[in-house]
Design an enzyme around this catalytic site. Structure first.
Site, mmCIF file in Angstrom:
data_model
loop_
_atom_site.group_PDB
_atom_site.id
_atom_site.type_symbol
_atom_site.label_atom_id
_atom_site.label_comp_id
_atom_site.label_asym_id
_atom_site.label_seq_id
_atom_site.Cartn_x
_atom_site.Cartn_y
_atom_site.Cartn_z
ATOM 1 N N SER B 221 0.862 -1.190 0.000
ATOM 2 C CA SER B 221 0.000 0.000 0.000
ATOM 3 C C SER B 221 0.894 1.233 0.000
ATOM 4 O O SER B 221 2.037 1.172 0.454
ATOM 5 C CB SER B 221 -0.871 0.001 1.254
ATOM 6 O OG SER B 221 -1.494 1.264 1.450
ATOM 7 N N TYR B 234 -2.291 -0.962 10.763
ATOM 8 C CA TYR B 234 -2.344 -1.433 9.380
ATOM 9 C C TYR B 234 -1.114 -1.012 8.583
ATOM 10 O O TYR B 234 -0.507 -1.826 7.879
ATOM 11 C CB TYR B 234 -3.609 -0.881 8.712
ATOM 12 C CG TYR B 234 -3.682 -1.056 7.223
ATOM 13 C CD1 TYR B 234 -3.335 -0.016 6.358
ATOM 14 C CD2 TYR B 234 -4.111 -2.261 6.658
ATOM 15 C CE1 TYR B 234 -3.403 -0.178 4.977
ATOM 16 C CE2 TYR B 234 -4.184 -2.420 5.288
ATOM 17 C CZ TYR B 234 -3.840 -1.379 4.448
ATOM 18 O OH TYR B 234 -3.909 -1.529 3.086
#
Lengths: 177, 329
Positions: B221, B234
């Site tokens: 990401s 995360y």
């Protein structure tokens, strides 16, 4: 392989006639930059206010945000009208790079920290917008846009005062035990 | 059947499947087109913010999002790039996993998808799409947070597919929590187990069965490079993903196995409506990107294909991004 001269010349002429896909458009650089900055500013205010209405439960924040959406839709329209009257190119959509970072930070905030951050960002954003608009109102080269800048400048001044008040209230809220 | 005829037959089958699936929902999406090539304005190709405030319990269904994400159901056209391949994809019910599953099948691969049992309705659609592409689909629901399940998952994928040479570790847990003081042990553990432990267990179980030419893909990401404050748990797992891709590439290169990652920017997936983003972020999701909108999973499918296919044979230890103009890599 050397091309015959007439082919080269014809090619050159063709190139000269083809307009680039993204020509700068009409208006001075200063005017174009003002249009772009104003449009981005309006969009940023609307984006931040939409975020605030989805995220904040504070009535002062919500009231401020609702007002921002109403007012910046109007200034956005006024800008578009002036751009059209002056036969300038419409500005590209969206917000600028710095504003993107502000919005990103706001999107990650929550609760009372969100409210304080929104208020602080609004103080900064309105101070910056005021400078942009006052400078162009005083000495911009397009009369339609100068008129819009003058009108908007009064509105942004009032927004700036509202933002200062909101920020003070949010800080005060934090100071209370 | 010679190569050219086979490719034409595949294309026809894909277009036929796409036409059969053409739905009012898909028709609303600017991006849907059943022919390859051409160009569209990326700014207006897909929905822009503001989006409706909406929330679903974890893990959330793509089919209940408004608007529905585009996973390439009606638009992805393959051309045999993954003929004969066998893929296992975690989180294959929605998001990038689904887009990859559909694309892989349309490119000629048999596909096994893993997903949480609550995601069964979305997964059913993916299984159907894989079968419509003329490929074998293996549905392997279950929670990847235990070593035992992960080992079993790989065994079942091997058995169901008759082998394995593409592994996509994509399933993730994402929750937006602005303060570390509110991150519980349970939440932190859940995030680590799903995003770091599971890829470790799955890859370890799979490697003995991956022959040279196989490919492993991890979904990283933009958060790996410039994390948001509310994604503390995360984001670090995405940095870990970016890192394991590179170390495993060094380790497995001599074995002929390539390992790469995909780093998306803001993408419209069920993660965002089931706690992965605050409502404030959701309604203006993607407004921060220069393209002015979030990405759709369909816009990343081609990256997964690229990293899996033989044509990408020198790409290993790399992270390919798709961020709408924002973030890294």
């Amino acid at each position: 392989m050397r091309l015959p001269l007439r082919v080269l010349t014809a090619g050159g002429a063709a190139l000269a006639l083809v307009a680039p896909a993204f020509a700068q458009g009409p208006g001075s650089q200063r005017t174009r930059e003002f249009v772009s900055a104003s449009a981005q500013s309006d969009q940023f205010e609307i984006d931040e206010a939409v975020t605030a209405l989805a995220q904040s439960e504070n009535p002062d924040v919500r009231g401020f945000a609702t007002r921002m959406i109403e007012d910046h839709r109007k200034t956005s329209q006024a800008l578009a009208d002036a751009v059209s009257r002056s036969k300038l190119a419409a500005p590209p959509p969206g917000i600028g790079g710095d504003q993107s970072m502000f919005l990103s930070a706001l999107q990650s905030a929550r609760g009372s920290e969100f409210d304080r951050l929104y208020a602080r960002q609004q103080v900064l954003a309105h101070h910056a917008a005021l400078v942009t608009v006052e400078v162009y109102a005083a000495s911009g080269d397009d009369p339609n846009l100068r008129a819009v800048a003058a009108d908007t400048s009064a509105l942004i001044q009032s927004h700036s005062a509202m933002a200062d008040q909101l920020a003070a209230k949010m800080e005060e809220g934090q100071a209370r035990p | 059947m010679d190569e050219k005829t086979r490719r034409q037959a595949l294309k026809a089958a894909t277009l036929g499947a796409a036409a059969a699936l053409a739905s009012p929902v898909a028709a609303q999406m600017g991006g849907s087109k059943a022919q390859p090539g051409g160009k569209q304005d990326p700014r207006s190709k897909y929905p822009k913010p503001p989006f409706k405030s909406q929330s679903q319990p974890w893990p959330g269904l793509a089919s209940k999002m408004n608007p529905r994400p585009d996973h390439g159901d009606t638009s992805y056209v393959g051309s045999g790039r993954l003929t004969g391949r066998k893929a296992l994809i975690t989180g294959g019910d929605s998001g990038m996993g689904r887009a990859a599953a559909i694309a892989f099948a349309r490119e000629g691969a048999d596909v096994a998808i893993n997903y949480l049992p609550e995601e069964e309705p979305d997964a059913r659609e993916v299984v159907e799409l894989i079968r419509q592409a003329g490929r074998k689909a293996v549905a392997l629901p279950g929670d990847i947070r235990t070593a035992a399940f992960c080992k079993d998952l790989v065994a079942k994928a091997l058995a169901g597919l008759g082998g394995l040479d593409i592994l996509v570790c994509n399933a993730a847990r994402q929750q937006s929590i602005p303060s570390i003081l509110d991150v519980t042990d349970e939440e932190f553990d859940r995030t680590m187990k799903t995003n770091i432990y599971a890829p470790f267990w799955i890859i370890r179980a799979a490697v003995p069965h991956l022959d040279p030419g196989s490919a492993i893909i991890g979904t990283a990401s933009e958060q790996a490079y410039n994390p948001d404050g509310d994604l503390y748990a995360y984001a670090q797992t995405k940095a870990a993903t970016m890192n394991y891709v590179k170390s495993l590439a060094k380790q497995l290169g001599p074995k002929g196995i390539r390992v790469n990652g995909v780093a998306p920017g803001p993408i419209w997936t069920p993660l965002q409506v089931s706690g992965g983003a605050s409502q404030g972020k959701l309604v203006t999701f993607g407004a921060t990107a220069p393209l002015g909108r979030p990405g759709q999973p369909a816009e990343l499918a081609g990256i997964y294909v690229r990293l899996a296919e033989d044509d990408g044979s020198y790409t290993t230890g790399n992270i390919y991004g798709a961020g709408g103009g924002q973030g890294q890599p």
